[in-house]
Design an enzyme around this catalytic site. Sequence first.
Site, PDB file in Angstrom:
ATOM      1  CD  GLU A 181       0.617  -6.146   2.427  1.00 22.25           C
ATOM      2  OE1 GLU A 181       0.429  -4.991   2.017  1.00 22.25           O
ATOM      3  OE2 GLU A 181       0.117  -6.576   3.482  1.00 22.25           O
TER       4      GLU A 181
ATOM      5  CG  ASP B 114      -0.222  -0.039   2.540  1.00 19.68           C
ATOM      6  OD1 ASP B 114       0.636   0.829   2.740  1.00 19.68           O
ATOM      7  OD2 ASP B 114      -0.522  -0.909   3.373  1.00 19.68           O
TER       8      ASP B 114
ATOM      9  CG  HIS C 119      -1.956  -7.212  -1.244  1.00 18.98           C
ATOM     10  ND1 HIS C 119      -3.225  -7.232  -1.766  1.00 18.98           N
ATOM     11  CD2 HIS C 119      -1.860  -6.059  -0.548  1.00 18.98           C
ATOM     12  CE1 HIS C 119      -3.869  -6.143  -1.387  1.00 18.98           C
ATOM     13  NE2 HIS C 119      -3.050  -5.408  -0.644  1.00 18.98           N
TER      14      HIS C 119
ATOM     15  CG  ASP D  60       2.117 -16.569  -5.903  1.00 18.11           C
ATOM     16  OD1 ASP D  60       2.201 -15.421  -5.426  1.00 18.11           O
ATOM     17  OD2 ASP D  60       2.677 -16.920  -6.963  1.00 18.11           O
TER      18      ASP D  60
END
Length: 747
Positions: free
Chosen positions: A727, A343, A670, A718
Amino acid sequence: MKRRRTALLTLTGLLATALTAMPAAPAGADEVEQIRNGTFDNGTDPWWASEGVTAGVSDGRLCADVPGGTANRWDAIVGHNDLTLVEGETYRFSFSATGSPAGHVVRAIVGLQVAPYDTFHEVSPQLSVSGDTYSYTFTAPVGTEQAQVGFQLGGSPDPWRFCVDDVSLLGGVAPEPYEPDTGPRVRVNQVGYLPAGPKNATLVTDATEKLAWQLKDGSGRVVRTGWTVPRGVDASSGQNVHSVDFGSYRGHGAGFTLTADGETSHPFDIDAKAYERLRLDSAKYYYTQRSGVAIRDDLRPGYGRPAGHVDVAPNQGDGAVPCRPGECDYTLDVTGGWYDAGDHGKYVVNGGISTWEVLSTYERARHARTGEPHKLGDRTLNIPESGNKVPDILDEARWELEFLLKMQVPDGEPLAGMAHHKIHDEQWTGLPLLPHDDPQKRELHPPTTAATLNLAATAAQAARLYRPYDKQFADRALAAARKAWAAALAHPDRIADPDDGVGGGAYPDDTVSDEFYWAAAELYLTTGEREFRDHVLNSPVHTADIFGPTGFDWARTAAAGRLDLATVPNKLPGLDKVRRSVVAGADRYLATLKAHPYGMPYAPQGNVYDWGSSHQVLNNAVVLATAFDLTGAAKYRDGALQSMDYILGRNALNISYVTGYGEVHAKNQHSRWYARQLDPNLPSPPAGTLSGGPNSSIQDPFAQSKLQGCVGQFCFIDDIQSWSTNEHTINWNAALTRMAAFVADQG
């Protein structure tokens, strides 16, 4: 535990009104079908389209003309609101769709139509013009009457046409069993073993008696034979397994395979060269995580991107970030630093332990008998600072240190000297989203004692490591560390809100005695001053047993202080006891490794794997490596080396958790910008990126739809949507950097 949530960014204020009225489904219709008019036989009602999208029925399908020039997926959408989901019920989400021209990616979601716009299931197929049909199952994590199906179509520079038909959301279906392809039953370190190191493998088999095995070199010649050792059922995987020890072979080369029970392993090398590459790749990861600067494609081909969060639209930027409303009346320039994970958030607590471990990789190389600091010296990492006569790993860590220093509360404010816990977006953003395209408001979150002590510890460590290269920076770092220490003493109980997890991870930590110990240790090692020595000696943490099964992490930082006290030259009274405590911890991890059929120093209670378990394996291996540095005993070296086998393929899933390393490796971590799985124009994570690995709690909806009832090592998938198992983060890669460097040094 850090909770992440991917928001469904749609449209409450953006949506156009429904296109054409249509009566509700007649009584007696299929009671589990949630979609009304999914075949568009009766026009378009209740489907809607966002502003700028022209949609209507054509040849019995809903077709939408999507404008070009939009930045984000959610800038152009067609959808269906007011759907009912039942918590725990399994649904089949299916549709047929085409895109013209071919190759466009659509983000198809089932989620909440109101704040906080949670996504319950999402897929991102790449459309062709042939009329592909898509079908997926998932389990609803909550019950709601305000669910939504949406097709997010934006993000293309050119206009295109999207057509969809036969949309169905069918409830009450049987869950589809998820059976991962685990490949050959002989599980090896797919990257490589050191010629003079341990060489172990695990065979999955129903056999209860020993079996013959053969080691073959790259030409297929048998170079060693032996017998397996039955180990029974491995509790961490539920598999019946045997162990294979082929460590007596001391040759080297590429393309070796191991055969047993009619199965042949993935190929592997017996050579140290791969670890020399991994030492660098794992550290190079940090450059593409940088915030506040353009990433140069000439330095990282395929990964170049504009600077993120530098106050250039649509960014609201990090140049003058306010606190959350009502929490302070100032703004801070907090540009720079590393994005924490997949993020756009930046967190002092996770930044602290990450910076410490990256710096400690270099500090260990300076002091250990097998250390090779020049291997991470100037011009080794190919970063913009290369060539400035400073070790590249210190240049990279400084990018984060400068950010940490900026997070300190200014003089004259009520909490002057403390550090803000984190800075991130006001709301969660969706995937994919490059940093420079993030439109969200950025906010500082309240200062905490834990963050302040992370700053004190890492700034103090930096002061001693950077002094030979930049005395002014070293002085500034030490002054900030002293100020943070004093502020933490004055405010010892400011704890992060565990519910502050919207827009970024919460990173709650309600125990800070370990952070006080760590900060005091680093300040003592740098200054030698009595105040910090006495705090270390008087802390109950100093004599506590801190080497538990799950190792150290951002919330368990006592080991950072203990390991540095044991290895960085100092005159602390009772130093022998400190070193013996590290060796005792290593003995327990070594016993765990020897007892584990997969040969790793990680066996959490009940085989409940934690978030980021892969880096916990590595951090336990760091303790083993440190015991070797302290004692020179080969058993600790071999234990540390063997721990890497699990990470690189010797595991129940037969997968390397490091991108680009191994025949089968994680490549869909991620991430909002390493998002090739969602957008073929974006890259996969760079080589040397560590996946978090199995997580028994499977917090994300995607993992929940696939992994219910998983056992230990099987709690992983995955996929880019599985933020709880797959992540990447800066602290996980720091553990990989530390251990890759150690292994390379042993080669």
